[in-house]
Design a protein around this motif. Structure first.
Motif, PDB file in Angstrom:
ATOM      1  N   ALA A 329       0.832  -1.210   0.000  1.00  0.00           N
ATOM      2  CA  ALA A 329       0.000   0.000   0.000  1.00  0.00           C
ATOM      3  C   ALA A 329       0.861   1.252   0.000  1.00  0.00           C
ATOM      4  O   ALA A 329       0.564   2.237  -0.706  1.00  0.00           O
ATOM      5  CB  ALA A 329      -0.937  -0.010   1.214  1.00  0.00           C
ATOM      6  N   ASP A 330       1.931   1.242   0.792  1.00  0.00           N
ATOM      7  CA  ASP A 330       2.828   2.400   0.819  1.00  0.00           C
ATOM      8  C   ASP A 330       3.476   2.624  -0.536  1.00  0.00           C
ATOM      9  O   ASP A 330       3.576   3.765  -1.015  1.00  0.00           O
ATOM     10  CB  ASP A 330       3.908   2.202   1.883  1.00  0.00           C
ATOM     11  N   MET A 331       3.939   1.565  -1.169  1.00  0.00           N
ATOM     12  CA  MET A 331       4.607   1.704  -2.452  1.00  0.00           C
ATOM     13  C   MET A 331       3.629   2.124  -3.551  1.00  0.00           C
ATOM     14  O   MET A 331       4.008   2.849  -4.481  1.00  0.00           O
ATOM     15  CB  MET A 331       5.296   0.393  -2.844  1.00  0.00           C
ATOM     16  N   ALA A 332       2.389   1.702  -3.441  1.00  0.00           N
ATOM     17  CA  ALA A 332       1.393   2.104  -4.433  1.00  0.00           C
ATOM     18  C   ALA A 332       1.064   3.586  -4.341  1.00  0.00           C
ATOM     19  O   ALA A 332       0.577   4.186  -5.307  1.00  0.00           O
ATOM     20  CB  ALA A 332       0.120   1.282  -4.251  1.00  0.00           C
ATOM     21  N   SER A 333       1.343   4.200  -3.184  1.00  0.00           N
ATOM     22  CA  SER A 333       1.020   5.614  -2.987  1.00  0.00           C
ATOM     23  C   SER A 333       2.176   6.545  -3.332  1.00  0.00           C
ATOM     24  O   SER A 333       2.054   7.764  -3.161  1.00  0.00           O
ATOM     25  CB  SER A 333       0.601   5.857  -1.532  1.00  0.00           C
ATOM     26  N   VAL A 334       3.308   6.011  -3.813  1.00  0.00           N
ATOM     27  CA  VAL A 334       4.436   6.869  -4.188  1.00  0.00           C
ATOM     28  C   VAL A 334       4.020   7.733  -5.383  1.00  0.00           C
ATOM     29  O   VAL A 334       3.573   7.213  -6.409  1.00  0.00           O
ATOM     30  CB  VAL A 334       5.674   6.029  -4.556  1.00  0.00           C
ATOM     31  N   PRO A 335       4.154   9.052  -5.274  1.00  0.00           N
ATOM     32  CA  PRO A 335       3.700   9.921  -6.369  1.00  0.00           C
ATOM     33  C   PRO A 335       4.620   9.852  -7.583  1.00  0.00           C
ATOM     34  O   PRO A 335       5.793   9.519  -7.477  1.00  0.00           O
ATOM     35  CB  PRO A 335       3.725  11.317  -5.741  1.00  0.00           C
ATOM     36  N   GLU A 336       4.078  10.204  -8.721  1.00  0.00           N
ATOM     37  CA  GLU A 336       4.848  10.202  -9.961  1.00  0.00           C
ATOM     38  C   GLU A 336       6.023  11.174  -9.890  1.00  0.00           C
ATOM     39  O   GLU A 336       7.068  10.941 -10.509  1.00  0.00           O
ATOM     40  CB  GLU A 336       3.947  10.562 -11.139  1.00  0.00           C
ATOM     41  N   SER A 337       5.883  12.245  -9.108  1.00  0.00           N
ATOM     42  CA  SER A 337       6.978  13.202  -8.994  1.00  0.00           C
ATOM     43  C   SER A 337       8.226  12.573  -8.389  1.00  0.00           C
ATOM     44  O   SER A 337       9.349  12.950  -8.743  1.00  0.00           O
ATOM     45  CB  SER A 337       6.540  14.402  -8.139  1.00  0.00           C
ATOM     46  N   GLU A 338       8.061  11.602  -7.487  1.00  0.00           N
ATOM     47  CA  GLU A 338       9.217  10.938  -6.894  1.00  0.00           C
ATOM     48  C   GLU A 338       9.884  10.018  -7.907  1.00  0.00           C
ATOM     49  O   GLU A 338      11.120   9.938  -7.970  1.00  0.00           O
ATOM     50  CB  GLU A 338       8.794  10.145  -5.662  1.00  0.00           C
ATOM     51  N   TYR A 339       9.084   9.336  -8.729  1.00  0.00           N
ATOM     52  CA  TYR A 339       9.678   8.532  -9.798  1.00  0.00           C
ATOM     53  C   TYR A 339      10.494   9.414 -10.744  1.00  0.00           C
ATOM     54  O   TYR A 339      11.609   9.074 -11.133  1.00  0.00           O
ATOM     55  CB  TYR A 339       8.584   7.809 -10.595  1.00  0.00           C
ATOM     56  N   GLU A 340       9.930  10.565 -11.109  1.00  0.00           N
ATOM     57  CA  GLU A 340      10.627  11.464 -12.029  1.00  0.00           C
ATOM     58  C   GLU A 340      11.916  11.988 -11.404  1.00  0.00           C
ATOM     59  O   GLU A 340      12.956  12.099 -12.072  1.00  0.00           O
ATOM     60  CB  GLU A 340       9.713  12.615 -12.427  1.00  0.00           C
ATOM     61  N   ARG A 341      11.860  12.330 -10.119  1.00  0.00           N
ATOM     62  CA  ARG A 341      13.074  12.810  -9.448  1.00  0.00           C
ATOM     63  C   ARG A 341      14.163  11.749  -9.493  1.00  0.00           C
ATOM     64  O   ARG A 341      15.330  12.038  -9.796  1.00  0.00           O
ATOM     65  CB  ARG A 341      12.766  13.178  -7.995  1.00  0.00           C
ATOM     66  N   LEU A 342      13.799  10.504  -9.194  1.00  0.00           N
ATOM     67  CA  LEU A 342      14.790   9.437  -9.163  1.00  0.00           C
ATOM     68  C   LEU A 342      15.335   9.143 -10.563  1.00  0.00           C
ATOM     69  O   LEU A 342      16.504   8.769 -10.710  1.00  0.00           O
ATOM     70  CB  LEU A 342      14.179   8.177  -8.545  1.00  0.00           C
ATOM     71  N   ARG A 343      14.514   9.312 -11.580  1.00  0.00           N
ATOM     72  CA  ARG A 343      15.027   9.147 -12.943  1.00  0.00           C
ATOM     73  C   ARG A 343      16.082  10.211 -13.232  1.00  0.00           C
ATOM     74  O   ARG A 343      17.123   9.933 -13.843  1.00  0.00           O
ATOM     75  CB  ARG A 343      13.884   9.247 -13.953  1.00  0.00           C
ATOM     76  N   ARG A 344      15.826  11.440 -12.812  1.00  0.00           N
ATOM     77  CA  ARG A 344      16.792  12.517 -13.047  1.00  0.00           C
ATOM     78  C   ARG A 344      18.065  12.303 -12.216  1.00  0.00           C
ATOM     79  O   ARG A 344      19.163  12.637 -12.667  1.00  0.00           O
ATOM     80  CB  ARG A 344      16.155  13.870 -12.724  1.00  0.00           C
ATOM     81  N   VAL A 345      17.896  11.753 -11.034  1.00  0.00           N
ATOM     82  CA  VAL A 345      19.075  11.414 -10.229  1.00  0.00           C
ATOM     83  C   VAL A 345      19.937  10.401 -10.968  1.00  0.00           C
ATOM     84  O   VAL A 345      21.166  10.504 -11.008  1.00  0.00           O
ATOM     85  CB  VAL A 345      18.652  10.872  -8.853  1.00  0.00           C
ATOM     86  N   GLY A 346      19.292   9.417 -11.590  1.00  0.00           N
ATOM     87  CA  GLY A 346      20.033   8.414 -12.346  1.00  0.00           C
ATOM     88  C   GLY A 346      20.806   9.020 -13.505  1.00  0.00           C
ATOM     89  O   GLY A 346      21.941   8.620 -13.791  1.00  0.00           O
ATOM     90  N   VAL A 347      20.216  10.004 -14.190  1.00  0.00           N
ATOM     91  CA  VAL A 347      20.903  10.678 -15.285  1.00  0.00           C
ATOM     92  C   VAL A 347      22.128  11.419 -14.765  1.00  0.00           C
ATOM     93  O   VAL A 347      23.197  11.402 -15.378  1.00  0.00           O
ATOM     94  CB  VAL A 347      19.941  11.647 -15.998  1.00  0.00           C
ATOM     95  N   ARG A 348      21.989  12.067 -13.614  1.00  0.00           N
ATOM     96  CA  ARG A 348      23.107  12.816 -13.040  1.00  0.00           C
ATOM     97  C   ARG A 348      24.248  11.900 -12.607  1.00  0.00           C
ATOM     98  O   ARG A 348      25.419  12.205 -12.829  1.00  0.00           O
ATOM     99  CB  ARG A 348      22.631  13.627 -11.826  1.00  0.00           C
ATOM    100  N   ARG A 349      23.895  10.809 -11.961  1.00  0.00           N
ATOM    101  CA  ARG A 349      24.936   9.959 -11.389  1.00  0.00           C
ATOM    102  C   ARG A 349      25.590   9.067 -12.423  1.00  0.00           C
ATOM    103  O   ARG A 349      26.782   8.768 -12.333  1.00  0.00           O
ATOM    104  CB  ARG A 349      24.344   9.091 -10.265  1.00  0.00           C
ATOM    105  N   GLY A 350      24.832   8.602 -13.389  1.00  0.00           N
ATOM    106  CA  GLY A 350      25.406   7.752 -14.424  1.00  0.00           C
ATOM    107  C   GLY A 350      26.069   6.516 -13.852  1.00  0.00           C
ATOM    108  O   GLY A 350      25.475   5.769 -13.070  1.00  0.00           O
ATOM    109  N   HIS A 351      27.339   6.315 -14.202  1.00  0.00           N
ATOM    110  CA  HIS A 351      28.099   5.150 -13.746  1.00  0.00           C
ATOM    111  C   HIS A 351      28.840   5.411 -12.436  1.00  0.00           C
ATOM    112  O   HIS A 351      29.643   4.585 -12.014  1.00  0.00           O
ATOM    113  CB  HIS A 351      29.121   4.731 -14.801  1.00  0.00           C
ATOM    114  N   SER A 352      28.608   6.562 -11.805  1.00  0.00           N
ATOM    115  CA  SER A 352      29.433   6.936 -10.658  1.00  0.00           C
ATOM    116  C   SER A 352      29.241   6.024  -9.460  1.00  0.00           C
ATOM    117  O   SER A 352      30.117   5.916  -8.612  1.00  0.00           O
ATOM    118  CB  SER A 352      29.126   8.377 -10.247  1.00  0.00           C
ATOM    119  N   VAL A 353      28.087   5.369  -9.354  1.00  0.00           N
ATOM    120  CA  VAL A 353      27.817   4.513  -8.202  1.00  0.00           C
ATOM    121  C   VAL A 353      28.014   3.043  -8.534  1.00  0.00           C
ATOM    122  O   VAL A 353      28.630   2.295  -7.785  1.00  0.00           O
ATOM    123  CB  VAL A 353      26.384   4.748  -7.682  1.00  0.00           C
TER     124      VAL A 353
END
Length: 409
Positions: A329-353
């Motif tokens: 239930a908690d995971m189903a309530s994650v807003p789309e804005s958080e998914y978008e933020r994490l996608r942008r984080v992935g673009v920034r970090r790339g292979h660094s992690v």
């Protein structure tokens, strides 16, 4: 800016605060070299995969050289074994025998390991979960490989495949915190991705190269210089410096030879996941993996509530039985804005992690570049219930362990 109080507040227009806690990258020359190599050919490989190239893992020159390198590593182990036996035989009863025993002990620690049968967590065999294994077999048939021999259920927010034993029996590990928040289609995509590593010839999943990596890591551990050495340690470190540098060079060479193949294997596994469950389901699975940190936070909060409640007996069992529903239930309530933020984080970090996997945004783009395919395997409601019933005991056991011992992630 609008935001959910549970998540990071950020600006979608200018990316302010999009990545407030950038992780520290792994230090050391080998790690930096891996990241540099991954970055160097990562974008080019992604473009090749997005254009539909490289439908299967191929035995290119790098793969052949990687196998040659692995054979040389194991040849050194064999040479140490032969020398140890010779010293024992020729110096029976004298000091050479001691040196021979030491060489045999070294060779034993460097030996190729086939892995052991799983010991921890709920372990399922075909008789324990026939419906689950039948689903795995259906997915494997579409992928072009065979199913697994054993399934282990644990508390990780992940899944994986490996082999164990001299007969190379196949093991699938399912992390319940991930499995329980996925839809049936996303679960099929997860199985398709993991079994895809068997179906597409992933070189690092092979016994030869994988065991060579472990042998080199053991050599590096034995030969590594000591920090703040004393006089004796300084002399030993000076003697071992050249061999240690040679081992480091071999590790880097094997990493470089397998880096492209390993990342290509991830793209191919994603493609197979899309073929089995549909492209849409495979993309949704990637998005679910993005919020694994949120799932970990929920589980830690549940552990904290359980500790504050201090209740045992039936109350504890009731809380354990409801853990997975509350997590879903908690995971189903994650807003789309958080998914978008994490996608942008992935673009920034790339292979660094993580230099062993392509960045999620590139994998996602490759999938979206392909035509959406119809699912080859579909799980109906009745079959899903039967699989759920087979996992019921494991679900309760893992939930109890998390609430009692804490979340390990």
């Amino acid at each position: 800016m609008r935001g959910d109080a549970r998540f990071t507040v950020w600006c979608a227009a200018c990316d302010w605060n999009v990545d407030p806690q950038e992780p520290e990258a792994e230090e050391g020359f080998p790690a930096r070299a891996r990241r540099a190599a991954a970055h160097r050919h990562g974008a080019r490989l992604a473009a090749d995969m997005a254009s539909g190239g490289e439908p299967r893992a191929r035995r290119d020159a790098a793969a052949v050289l990687a196998h040659v390198c692995a054979v040389l590593v194991h040849s050194v182990t064999l040479l140490v074994t032969v020398l140890g036996v010779r010293w024992i035989v020729s110096g029976w009863g004298g000091m050479p025998m001691v040196g021979g025993l030491l060489l045999l002990a070294l060779a034993w620690s460097l030996r190729p390991r086939f892995g052991r049968p799983p010991q921890d967590g709920p372990v399922l065999h075909r008789a324990d979960a026939p419906e689950l294994f039948a689903l795995v077999d259906d997915v494997a048939a579409v992928v072009g490989t065979r199913g697994v021999d054993t399934v282990v259920v644990d508390a990780g927010i992940n899944a994986g495949v490996t082999t164990y034993g001299p007969r190379r029996r196949r093991l699938l590990t399912l992390g319940l915190p991930l499995w329980e928040v996925l839809t049936p289609a996303q679960r099929i995509a997860l199985l398709g991705h993991e079994l895809g590593h068997f179906g597409n010839g992933d070189v690092r999943h092979g016994a030869l190269i994988g065991s060579a990596h472990r042998s080199l890591a053991t050599w590096a551990y034995y030969l590594a210089p000591t920090r703040d050495p004393g006089p004796v340690q300084f002399v030993v470190g000076a003697v071992c410096l050249v061999p240690w540098l040679l081992v480091q060079g071999a590790i880097l060479a094997l990493d470089r030879l397998t880096s492209r193949a390993t990342q290509r294997a991830e793209y191919l596994a994603d493609r197979l996941a899309g073929r089995v469950a549909s492209t849409e389901a495979a993309v949704q699975l990637m998005d679910r993996l993005l919020i694994s940190g949120s799932a970990a936070t929920v589980l830690r909060r549940e552990v904290s509530r359980q500790a504050r409640g201090g209740r045992g007996g039936r109350d504890a069992d009731d809380r354990a039985r409801g853990l997975w529903d509350r997590l879903a239930a908690d995971m189903a309530s994650v807003p789309e804005s958080e998914y978008e933020r994490l996608r942008r984080v992935g673009v920034r970090r790339g292979h660094s992690v993580d230099s062993t996997h392509p960045p999620t945004h590139l994998r996602r783009a490759c999938l979206l570049a392909t035509a959406n395919t119809a699912p080859a395997v579909v799980v109906g409601a009745d079959r899903a219930r039967r699989i759920g019933a087979e996992l019921a005991d494991a679900r309760l056991r893992v939930a109890r362990e998390i609430l009692r011992d804490g979340f390990p992630g």
